[in-house]
Design a protein around this motif. Structure first.
Motif, PDB file in Angstrom:
ATOM      1  N   GLY A  48       0.842  -1.196   0.000  1.00 51.85           N
ATOM      2  CA  GLY A  48       0.000   0.000   0.000  1.00 51.85           C
ATOM      3  C   GLY A  48       0.872   1.238   0.000  1.00 51.85           C
ATOM      4  O   GLY A  48       1.808   1.349   0.797  1.00 51.85           O
ATOM      5  N   ASN A  49       0.594   2.139  -0.900  1.00 55.46           N
ATOM      6  CA  ASN A  49       1.384   3.360  -1.018  1.00 55.46           C
ATOM      7  C   ASN A  49       1.252   4.226   0.231  1.00 55.46           C
ATOM      8  O   ASN A  49       0.217   4.227   0.889  1.00 55.46           O
ATOM      9  CB  ASN A  49       0.937   4.172  -2.238  1.00 55.46           C
ATOM     10  N   ALA A  50       2.307   4.969   0.520  1.00 60.15           N
ATOM     11  CA  ALA A  50       2.308   5.891   1.654  1.00 60.15           C
ATOM     12  C   ALA A  50       2.828   7.245   1.201  1.00 60.15           C
ATOM     13  O   ALA A  50       3.724   7.321   0.348  1.00 60.15           O
ATOM     14  CB  ALA A  50       3.181   5.355   2.790  1.00 60.15           C
ATOM     15  N   LEU A  51       2.267   8.296   1.760  1.00 64.11           N
ATOM     16  CA  LEU A  51       2.777   9.649   1.567  1.00 64.11           C
ATOM     17  C   LEU A  51       3.578  10.024   2.805  1.00 64.11           C
ATOM     18  O   LEU A  51       3.169   9.707   3.927  1.00 64.11           O
ATOM     19  CB  LEU A  51       1.635  10.647   1.389  1.00 64.11           C
ATOM     20  N   ILE A  52       4.684  10.688   2.581  1.00 63.59           N
ATOM     21  CA  ILE A  52       5.499  11.192   3.686  1.00 63.59           C
ATOM     22  C   ILE A  52       5.511  12.715   3.570  1.00 63.59           C
ATOM     23  O   ILE A  52       5.833  13.254   2.506  1.00 63.59           O
ATOM     24  CB  ILE A  52       6.949  10.672   3.632  1.00 63.59           C
ATOM     25  N   TYR A  53       5.168  13.397   4.637  1.00 67.42           N
ATOM     26  CA  TYR A  53       5.138  14.862   4.789  1.00 67.42           C
ATOM     27  C   TYR A  53       3.876  15.482   4.184  1.00 67.42           C
ATOM     28  O   TYR A  53       3.461  15.137   3.091  1.00 67.42           O
ATOM     29  CB  TYR A  53       6.356  15.565   4.178  1.00 67.42           C
ATOM     30  N   ASN A  54       3.330  16.427   4.901  1.00 67.04           N
ATOM     31  CA  ASN A  54       2.204  17.222   4.436  1.00 67.04           C
ATOM     32  C   ASN A  54       2.755  18.516   3.834  1.00 67.04           C
ATOM     33  O   ASN A  54       3.587  19.180   4.451  1.00 67.04           O
ATOM     34  CB  ASN A  54       1.269  17.545   5.600  1.00 67.04           C
ATOM     35  N   SER A  55       2.315  18.844   2.642  1.00 70.30           N
ATOM     36  CA  SER A  55       2.755  20.072   1.985  1.00 70.30           C
ATOM     37  C   SER A  55       1.712  20.478   0.954  1.00 70.30           C
ATOM     38  O   SER A  55       0.837  19.680   0.606  1.00 70.30           O
ATOM     39  CB  SER A  55       4.111  19.864   1.303  1.00 70.30           C
ATOM     40  N   PRO A  56       1.825  21.701   0.417  1.00 72.84           N
ATOM     41  CA  PRO A  56       0.896  22.118  -0.637  1.00 72.84           C
ATOM     42  C   PRO A  56       0.999  21.235  -1.878  1.00 72.84           C
ATOM     43  O   PRO A  56       0.078  21.154  -2.673  1.00 72.84           O
ATOM     44  CB  PRO A  56       1.314  23.552  -0.954  1.00 72.84           C
ATOM     45  N   PHE A  93      -1.190   6.580  -9.530  1.00 76.36           N
ATOM     46  CA  PHE A  93      -0.275   5.587  -8.972  1.00 76.36           C
ATOM     47  C   PHE A  93      -0.949   4.700  -7.924  1.00 76.36           C
ATOM     48  O   PHE A  93      -0.281   3.981  -7.197  1.00 76.36           O
ATOM     49  CB  PHE A  93       0.968   6.255  -8.368  1.00 76.36           C
ATOM     50  N   GLY A  94      -2.250   4.781  -7.804  1.00 74.95           N
ATOM     51  CA  GLY A  94      -2.979   3.923  -6.875  1.00 74.95           C
ATOM     52  C   GLY A  94      -3.351   4.586  -5.572  1.00 74.95           C
ATOM     53  O   GLY A  94      -3.791   3.918  -4.642  1.00 74.95           O
ATOM     54  N   GLY A  95      -3.187   5.895  -5.474  1.00 72.66           N
ATOM     55  CA  GLY A  95      -3.529   6.601  -4.242  1.00 72.66           C
ATOM     56  C   GLY A  95      -2.559   6.270  -3.124  1.00 72.66           C
ATOM     57  O   GLY A  95      -1.452   5.785  -3.360  1.00 72.66           O
ATOM     58  N   ALA A  96      -2.976   6.543  -1.901  1.00 76.38           N
ATOM     59  CA  ALA A  96      -2.135   6.279  -0.728  1.00 76.38           C
ATOM     60  C   ALA A  96      -3.008   5.776   0.406  1.00 76.38           C
ATOM     61  O   ALA A  96      -4.138   6.233   0.579  1.00 76.38           O
ATOM     62  CB  ALA A  96      -1.385   7.540  -0.306  1.00 76.38           C
ATOM     63  N   ASP A  97      -2.460   4.840   1.164  1.00 76.65           N
ATOM     64  CA  ASP A  97      -3.166   4.272   2.311  1.00 76.65           C
ATOM     65  C   ASP A  97      -2.972   5.082   3.580  1.00 76.65           C
ATOM     66  O   ASP A  97      -3.688   4.899   4.554  1.00 76.65           O
ATOM     67  CB  ASP A  97      -2.683   2.844   2.587  1.00 76.65           C
TER      68      ASP A  97
END
Length: 191
Positions: free
Chosen positions: A13-21, A33-37
């Protein structure tokens, strides 16, 4: 200082690291790319961008949850070093804030250490800043942990725009670079 969000493309499952604009700007590409979990936040200062512009559960260290206020909807917290599946490790690295957390991802090719603002790149040089004197000792302990980690790419949240956004490294280089930061902070410097 340019701030970035990174999409980790993972079988689990994809992951995003860091919140940003950048999340809003890349929403369509993230979906392709399949979104993020999950979105993993490094520290409370990422709350200045509010909730991400996509529907993704957000996770942060418990000690930085209050610092986000109501700006970000939090799905869960963590309090200790732990693994997310077999490739992604949660590493509390307090110092920049009380709940600063780094993430170590083994892509199968490289081991990426996401340090947020705990260690960032300024003109290509590894930097750190003590914002709260009460956290100086925690910062030093966290830096000692990072100095001895096995990784080959440093991926901070921010970097100055006159250098690369990431920094490849080797164990001797990591020990030297982090050792330099430790010496500065031990000598009472703030950065």
């Amino acid at each position: 200082m340019l701030l970035r969000t990174y999409l980790l493309r993972r079988d689990q499952g994809n992951a995003l690291i860091y919140n940003s604009p950048g999340i809003a700007e890349a929403a369509e590409a993230i979906a392709q790319f399949g979104g993020a979990d999950r979105l993993l936040i490094n520290h409370a200062h990422e709350g200045m961008y509010g909730s991400p512009a996509i529907d993704v559960p957000v996770f942060v260290h418990e000690r930085d949850r209050a610092g986000l206020g109501d700006s970000v909807r939090i799905a869960g917290t963590f309090t200790r070093r732990t693994k997310i599946d077999d490739d992604l490790e949660v590493l509390p690295t307090p110092g920049h804030t009380a709940g600063t957390t780094s993430y170590l991802w083994d892509s199968g090719v490289h081991r990426f250490l996401f340090t947020g603002d705990f260690i960032w790149l300024e003109h290509g040089e590894w930097k750190a800043v003590v914002l709260d004197e009460r956290l100086r000792e925690s910062y030093l302990q966290s830096l000692a942990l990072v100095r001895d980690l096995d990784f080959d790419v440093l991926v901070p949240w921010g970097a100055t725009d006159d250098g690369p956004p990431i920094s490849e490294t080797t164990p001797p280089s990591t020990r030297r670079r982090v050792g330099t930061i430790i010496t500065r902070l031990e000598n009472g410097e703030s950065r």
